[in-house]
Design a protein around this motif. Sequence first.
Motif, PDB file in Angstrom:
ATOM      1  N   SER A   4      39.723  53.516  21.870  1.00  0.00           N
ATOM      2  CA  SER A   4      40.895  52.771  21.426  1.00  0.00           C
ATOM      3  C   SER A   4      41.533  51.974  22.565  1.00  0.00           C
ATOM      4  N   GLU A   5      41.045  52.155  23.799  1.00  0.00           N
ATOM      5  CA  GLU A   5      41.686  51.472  24.919  1.00  0.00           C
ATOM      6  C   GLU A   5      41.278  50.003  24.964  1.00  0.00           C
ATOM      7  N   LYS A   6      42.118  49.225  25.593  1.00  0.00           N
ATOM      8  CA  LYS A   6      41.901  47.784  25.661  1.00  0.00           C
ATOM      9  C   LYS A   6      40.720  47.462  26.567  1.00  0.00           C
ATOM     10  N   LEU A   7      39.949  46.444  26.184  1.00  0.00           N
ATOM     11  CA  LEU A   7      38.817  45.988  26.982  1.00  0.00           C
ATOM     12  C   LEU A   7      39.093  44.570  27.470  1.00  0.00           C
ATOM     13  N   TYR A   8      38.728  44.297  28.720  1.00  0.00           N
ATOM     14  CA  TYR A   8      38.997  42.999  29.330  1.00  0.00           C
ATOM     15  C   TYR A   8      37.697  42.256  29.614  1.00  0.00           C
ATOM     16  N   LYS A   9      37.740  40.939  29.427  1.00  0.00           N
ATOM     17  CA  LYS A   9      36.619  40.107  29.846  1.00  0.00           C
ATOM     18  C   LYS A   9      36.584  40.070  31.373  1.00  0.00           C
ATOM     19  N   ILE A  10      35.435  39.690  31.922  1.00  0.00           N
ATOM     20  CA  ILE A  10      35.297  39.656  33.376  1.00  0.00           C
ATOM     21  C   ILE A  10      36.308  38.691  33.992  1.00  0.00           C
ATOM     22  N   GLY A  11      36.537  37.552  33.348  1.00  0.00           N
ATOM     23  CA  GLY A  11      37.513  36.590  33.865  1.00  0.00           C
ATOM     24  C   GLY A  11      38.920  37.153  33.884  1.00  0.00           C
ATOM     25  N   GLU A  12      39.276  37.897  32.825  1.00  0.00           N
ATOM     26  CA  GLU A  12      40.602  38.514  32.757  1.00  0.00           C
ATOM     27  C   GLU A  12      40.749  39.590  33.831  1.00  0.00           C
ATOM     28  N   ALA A  13      39.703  40.406  33.993  1.00  0.00           N
ATOM     29  CA  ALA A  13      39.748  41.484  34.985  1.00  0.00           C
ATOM     30  C   ALA A  13      39.853  40.926  36.396  1.00  0.00           C
ATOM     31  N   SER A  14      39.110  39.857  36.679  1.00  0.00           N
ATOM     32  CA  SER A  14      39.153  39.274  38.023  1.00  0.00           C
ATOM     33  C   SER A  14      40.537  38.715  38.326  1.00  0.00           C
ATOM     34  N   SER A  15      41.199  38.152  37.300  1.00  0.00           N
ATOM     35  CA  SER A  15      42.553  37.628  37.490  1.00  0.00           C
ATOM     36  C   SER A  15      43.541  38.752  37.784  1.00  0.00           C
ATOM     37  N   LEU A  16      43.413  39.861  37.048  1.00  0.00           N
ATOM     38  CA  LEU A  16      44.312  40.998  37.255  1.00  0.00           C
ATOM     39  C   LEU A  16      44.121  41.625  38.631  1.00  0.00           C
ATOM     40  N   LEU A  17      42.875  41.682  39.080  1.00  0.00           N
ATOM     41  CA  LEU A  17      42.574  42.347  40.348  1.00  0.00           C
ATOM     42  C   LEU A  17      42.628  41.396  41.538  1.00  0.00           C
ATOM     43  N   GLY A  18      42.779  40.093  41.252  1.00  0.00           N
ATOM     44  CA  GLY A  18      42.883  39.124  42.335  1.00  0.00           C
ATOM     45  C   GLY A  18      41.581  38.894  43.075  1.00  0.00           C
ATOM     46  N   VAL A  19      40.454  38.975  42.353  1.00  0.00           N
ATOM     47  CA  VAL A  19      39.151  38.746  42.973  1.00  0.00           C
ATOM     48  C   VAL A  19      38.373  37.725  42.153  1.00  0.00           C
ATOM     49  N   HIS A  20      37.282  37.220  42.720  1.00  0.00           N
ATOM     50  CA  HIS A  20      36.435  36.260  42.012  1.00  0.00           C
ATOM     51  C   HIS A  20      35.603  37.001  40.961  1.00  0.00           C
ATOM     52  N   PRO A  21      35.313  36.364  39.809  1.00  0.00           N
ATOM     53  CA  PRO A  21      34.476  37.017  38.790  1.00  0.00           C
ATOM     54  C   PRO A  21      33.144  37.526  39.335  1.00  0.00           C
ATOM     55  N   ASN A  22      32.569  36.810  40.317  1.00  0.00           N
ATOM     56  CA  ASN A  22      31.301  37.268  40.896  1.00  0.00           C
ATOM     57  C   ASN A  22      31.465  38.589  41.642  1.00  0.00           C
ATOM     58  N   THR A  23      32.685  38.843  42.143  1.00  0.00           N
ATOM     59  CA  THR A  23      32.946  40.123  42.813  1.00  0.00           C
ATOM     60  C   THR A  23      32.855  41.269  41.815  1.00  0.00           C
ATOM     61  N   ILE A  24      33.385  41.045  40.602  1.00  0.00           N
ATOM     62  CA  ILE A  24      33.293  42.056  39.544  1.00  0.00           C
ATOM     63  C   ILE A  24      31.828  42.348  39.236  1.00  0.00           C
ATOM     64  N   ARG A  25      31.028  41.289  39.126  1.00  0.00           N
ATOM     65  CA  ARG A  25      29.604  41.468  38.824  1.00  0.00           C
ATOM     66  C   ARG A  25      28.895  42.219  39.952  1.00  0.00           C
ATOM     67  N   ARG A  26      29.279  41.925  41.211  1.00  0.00           N
ATOM     68  CA  ARG A  26      28.673  42.636  42.351  1.00  0.00           C
ATOM     69  C   ARG A  26      29.083  44.103  42.333  1.00  0.00           C
ATOM     70  N   TRP A  27      30.352  44.374  42.030  1.00  0.00           N
ATOM     71  CA  TRP A  27      30.811  45.767  41.939  1.00  0.00           C
ATOM     72  C   TRP A  27      30.015  46.531  40.889  1.00  0.00           C
ATOM     73  N   GLU A  28      29.694  45.842  39.782  1.00  0.00           N
ATOM     74  CA  GLU A  28      28.914  46.509  38.735  1.00  0.00           C
ATOM     75  C   GLU A  28      27.539  46.896  39.268  1.00  0.00           C
ATOM     76  N   ARG A  29      26.893  45.959  39.974  1.00  0.00           N
ATOM     77  CA  ARG A  29      25.563  46.248  40.530  1.00  0.00           C
ATOM     78  C   ARG A  29      25.619  47.388  41.543  1.00  0.00           C
ATOM     79  N   GLU A  30      26.729  47.463  42.286  1.00  0.00           N
ATOM     80  CA  GLU A  30      26.870  48.491  43.319  1.00  0.00           C
ATOM     81  C   GLU A  30      27.428  49.796  42.770  1.00  0.00           C
ATOM     82  N   GLY A  31      27.731  49.826  41.468  1.00  0.00           N
ATOM     83  CA  GLY A  31      28.249  51.045  40.854  1.00  0.00           C
ATOM     84  C   GLY A  31      29.698  51.335  41.190  1.00  0.00           C
ATOM     85  N   LYS A  32      30.456  50.310  41.601  1.00  0.00           N
ATOM     86  CA  LYS A  32      31.851  50.507  41.986  1.00  0.00           C
ATOM     87  C   LYS A  32      32.813  50.328  40.818  1.00  0.00           C
TER      88      LYS A  32
END
Length: 235
Positions: A4-32
Amino acid sequence: MNFSEKLYKIGEASSLLGVHPNTIRRWEREGKIKIVRIGGGHRRIPASEITRLMRKEAQISPVSSETDYEKGLRAFLDFVFTHCKNDHELVKRAIFVRDGYRCRICGSSEDLALKEKDPGLGIIEGNLMTICRKCSEFKEVSEKKEILEEKIEEQEKITRKKILNDLSPSGIAQRVAFGEILSAALVLNKFSLKELVVQSKSPEPLVRTFCERMEALGYLQKTESGYEIKIKVVE
């Protein structure tokens, strides 16, 4: 994950965290960061992951050269954010202290306020930032523009099945043929009628019919040299 929790698109998450969308994708690959897949294979980030990373970002790390004042300040903030997190007014005051009573974007010390990066996450340290009125207004305009661009991008996406249905083939054979021509058109993206005939290995009259119908539907745009795909096609 809580379904039931809210899900964010990568663009939305990167804006909230103050990072580039590619950083989110790299974190996913690194298991972070934990990312879930929804229909169509789209990636989404749960709100709990955003909150976890915000808390991690907001932590003040000790440094060997910090003064007694800085040690005391860090201890105070750690105490507030850990033990007084339900006292929202105290948390807000602590955010001003943490940010040095300056705008996190431009560094101004005038006309300050607190802004929630996402109202849905509530009053937590990683979701609050000190910001001046000028930057706040600019940020709101930028966020609205980004949301609008994402909505337009989603609207531009269309499935192969819908395209083939919209082409109104006369039967199964023509539907299969249109499917082969569509695959060739997507590979080329920009093409002349002759190029599409060669790529799809289909008769020119059928390819011409395909292009005329695609153009009428708004899926193809006519150019000086031929045609160009106007949409993003998903399976």
